[in-house]
Design a protein around this motif. Structure first.
Motif: not given
Length: 791
Positions: A485-494, A496-499, A615-623
């Motif tokens: 995936e291109p860089l745009a996918a990383l921005q979309e994941v960033q 996402l709510p809770g990321v 792959n994209i690795n993420v950490t999340l906020a609980g809410d």
């Protein structure tokens, strides 16, 4: 002669009954060895037979290969390869699943079913319901563990994102497959059937969903008997290469089979390491007890010879006494070993998806354990039995000459130290019978070693968890994409709510070579400043791959026989499928799999492309986790997810159960060894020194002082055994870690002071209890009767 022979049989049974407690202590040690043999050898053979039967019945393939998109017209050429017997081509693809009652997404591997006729290889076993109708685009059969974990029944439905198109799928049945005995998802560290499932659908549905009409992405082969594998692999790779093929692999490298075979190898290694310890102690204990019996029965031996018993009959008599102990130990070991093997079978049923388990420890293993048990007791008794047979009647009828004692250097040292008389008696006994003292101490040292060698597992697992989950892989989720995936996918994941954090990662199948040595694995690449998925060395330092080098794991370095600065050839199996020669910039300790790591920028430069990621690795906020899960189910290009936080929980839960079982079993076995050695040693001491101890009581020594002599000697030997046991246990643990190491995972040798302390405390506690049990007999000694004996 018949009646006389019957009399010696009666004596045999009386001797066995008289020695019942001592015999039981020895039998328990022997039983421990028999138990380990049945548990390890028996279960390894049971697993082997189960696996082979399963593979044979369901025609498990011998060669596996994949391709990006290969035309079905290629199948004729593949079938024509010299040595190929049967082929099976399929379309496979990953999908994100939206399961009812779960907010988080799951991952499914879709596999096409033949439209006409039966599947020829890797034949799934239908466990319930029926196969999907070839004309239906909604019907699906799921693997049985996935259905059980999620509470699915036939007729239930869930939603799958098939290559960007959502579709409701209806479950028509459940199945198991020889390909997925160990069902682990891509990138996962542990199997998790609640979030990863195998789905079988009609070929037309899967092909249309992934744009594979008239093509295949996966092929399996079997070979004609005795056909060489390498030429087939080479020919298959050559045919598939233009279509994005990955190097074909043999059955031994197929993921599921490799995990099960590793477990079998570990069980076999266990059978070679621990049973000799128990059998060796059995030899020593039988030798010690039988030697004392023959010494005490000199008069009886003389009488038997005087009335006509031959040397051979007397020798056999004492061997049969040891044999009765062996029979008792073998019987207890068979019962305990069969029960433990059954318990282990239940554990394997949880972790391996067998449709059946050929349980029942093979009769040959029972026979082997019995032969080894009888051999151990016979070896222990042989010297004493031969000594009894060689005694001349006149010599046997006479009391033995008293030992010739004289003051030694050790006696003079004890005098200078002004030690109390009971303490001197303890030390004098050790000095005058050094071999027996050393063997007794060695027996207890072996008990300590068994506990050390088994109890290092919790420390090792703590290190694995800390290194694998809290230092190297710290992300909550890993998002998987089929294409880079291109860089745009990383921005979309960033967005996402809770990321909280989102970091890119690339993974590519590759073959690493050094000379004639090669290994197939996934090469990963991280950003220089990666915080979630990191390269961490044995000291906990974060390592960054250099701009012109590759970091590899220690076991990969050993497999390729390379070190820092050496050049390795990397042949990528994806993308442009190019080959590069790269220097090894660092070697790190890694416990899960084999690893090779690049700097992400360096890898993109080698591929002559802008920033891409698989792959994209993420950490999340609980809410906002619920909303994050909802959005993931519709994320474009996403083929799967790995919930590492949940994977971590599953791993820790599984680990705690297994460690508890293992440590409990070996704590019992270590206690049994200590009981056998300490009790028999104290019992023989009491037998040998009853007259001496009675004399001390008559001379005015208190009961406590007399008991101190008996208890003190055994406990002193137990204390002296501790350092030796620590050393032996460390060597056994090191041997076990080496034997258990494989390409899939390694167990580190981590031994904390607590491990040694726990082993010592248990052995010393059991030794004290055993000696105290014998010491109680001192209070029941008839001093007059004891003083009348010649012994």
């Amino acid at each position: 002669m018949v009646s006389a022979f019957a009399a010696i049989d009666v004596k045999l049974l009386r001797d066995f009954r008289r020695l019942s407690v001592q015999g039981l202590a020895i039998a328990l040690v022997l039983a421990a060895g028999v138990t380990v043999i049945l548990m390890s050898v028996g279960m390894s053979r049971a697993l082997e037979e189960t696996l082979q039967t399963y593979y044979d019945r369901h025609r498990f393939a011998q060669v596996f290969a994949g391709a990006r998109r290969a035309p079905v017209t290629l199948l004729q050429e593949i079938q024509a390869i010299d040595g190929v017997a049967t082929i099976e081509a399929q379309v496979r693809g990953y999908a994100v699943l939206d399961l009812p009652g779960r907010s988080d997404p799951a991952t499914g591997l879709l596999i096409s079913r033949p439209e006409f006729g039966e599947q020829r290889l890797n034949v799934p076993l239908l466990r319930s319901g029926h196969w999907p109708d070839p004309d239906s685009s909604q019907q699906v059969v799921v693997n049985e563990p996935f259905a059980e974990e999620n509470g699915f029944q036939i007729g239930d439905s869930f939603v799958a994102n098939l290559n960007g198109s959502k579709r409701e799928l209806i479950i028509t049945g459940t199945a198991l497959s020889p390909e997925f005995v160990y069902t682990i998802g891509p990138g996962a560290l542990m199997p998790d059937s609640s979030t990863y499932g195998i789905l079988w659908m009609s070929a037309e549905t899967v092909e249309s969903a992934y744009g594979m009409s008239g093509a295949f992405s996966d092929i399996s082969l079997t070979l004609v008997p005795r056909a060489p594998v390498e030429p087939v692999l080479d020919a298959l790779n050559e045919l598939l290469e233009p279509y994005g093929g990955e190097d074909a692999i043999e059955r031994e490298d197929q993921v599921s089979n490799a995990f099960v075979q590793t477990e079998i190898d570990q069980l076999q290694a266990l059978a070679y390491i621990l049973p000799p310890v128990f059998l060796g102690i059995t030899v020593f204990l039988v030798n010690m007890v039988m030697g004392r019996i023959v010494f005490l029965e000199r008069t009886e031996i003389g009488l038997m010879k005087a009335i006509g018993y031959s040397n051979a009959e007397i020798c056999v008599h004492y061997l049969m006494l040891a044999g009765l102990i062996a029979v008792l130990g073998i019987g207890i070991g068979w019962v305990a070993g069969s029960w433990l093997a059954l318990e282990m079978a239940d554990l394997y049923a949880k972790y391996y998806d067998f449709p059946f388990l050929v349980f029942g420890v093979p009769s040959s293993v029972y026979a082997l354990s019995a032969i080894l048990g009888l051999a151990a007791t016979s070896m222990g008794a042989l010297r004493s039995a031969l000594k009894a047979a060689r005694l001349a009647p006149a010599v046997a009828m006479s009391p033995p000459a008293p030992p010739n004692f004289r003051q030694s250097f050790a006696d003079r040292l004890m005098g200078l130290a002004r030690l109390a008389q009971p303490t001197r008696m303890i030390l004098r006994s050790l000095v005058r019978w050094p071999v027996r003292a050393a063997m007794t101490s060695l027996g207890m040292a072996l008990a300590v070693s068994v506990l050390v060698a088994s109890n290092f597992f919790p420390d090792a697992m703590d290190e694995i968890v800390d290194k694998g989950f809290y230092q190297s892989n710290r992300q909550d989720y890993m998002l998987l994409f089929d294409e880079d995936e291109p860089l745009a996918a990383l921005q979309e994941v960033q967005n996402l709510p809770g990321v909280l954090q989102a970091e890119p990662q690339q993974s590519h199948a590759a073959v690493l070579r050094s000379g004639h040595l090669e290994k197939r694995l996934a090469v990963s690449a991280f950003p220089k400043d990666a915080d979630l998925s990191r390269i961490v060395d044995n000291e906990g330092r974060v390592i960054t791959a250099g701009p012109a080098g590759v970091v590899i794991s220690d076991r990969l370095a050993d497999a390729l026989d390379v070190n820092v600065g050496d050049i390795v050839t990397i042949e990528f199996q994806s993308g442009l499928r190019e080959t590069f020669e790269v220097a090894v910039s660092a070697v790190i300790v890694q416990y899960f799999g084999l690893g090779a790591y690049f700097d992400l920028e360096t890898l993109n430069r080698l591929f002559r492309q802008n920033l891409r990621m698989s792959n994209i690795n993420v950490t999340l906020a609980g809410d906002d986790v619920e909303e994050f899960h909802t959005r993931l189910k519709e994320f474009p290009g996403l083929t799967g997810t790995i919930d590492l936080a949940h994977n971590r929980e599953v791993f820790l839960e599984t680990l705690s159960q297994n460690v508890l079982v293992v440590t409990t079993i070996y704590a019992i076995l270590g206690g049994v060894i200590t009981l056998g050695v300490a009790y028999n040693s104290a019992r023989i001491q009491l037998s040998e020194r009853a007259r001496e101890l009675a004399s001390l009581r008559i001379l005015g020594f208190s009961r406590g002082e007399v008991a101190y002599i008996l208890i003190g000697e055994v406990m002193l030997l137990a204390i002296l055994a501790q350092p030796v046991g620590w050393w032996i246990g460390t060597q056994i643990a090191r041997l076990m870690t080496t034997s258990f190491s494989s390409d899939l995972y390694a167990i580190p040798l981590i031994l904390e002071n607590q491990t040694y302390a726990q082993a010592s405390l248990l052995v010393l506690g059991v030794a004290a209890a055993s000696v105290a049990l014998v010491a109680r007999r001192l209070g029941r000694l008839d001093l007059i009767e004891v003083m009348k004996t010649r012994e």
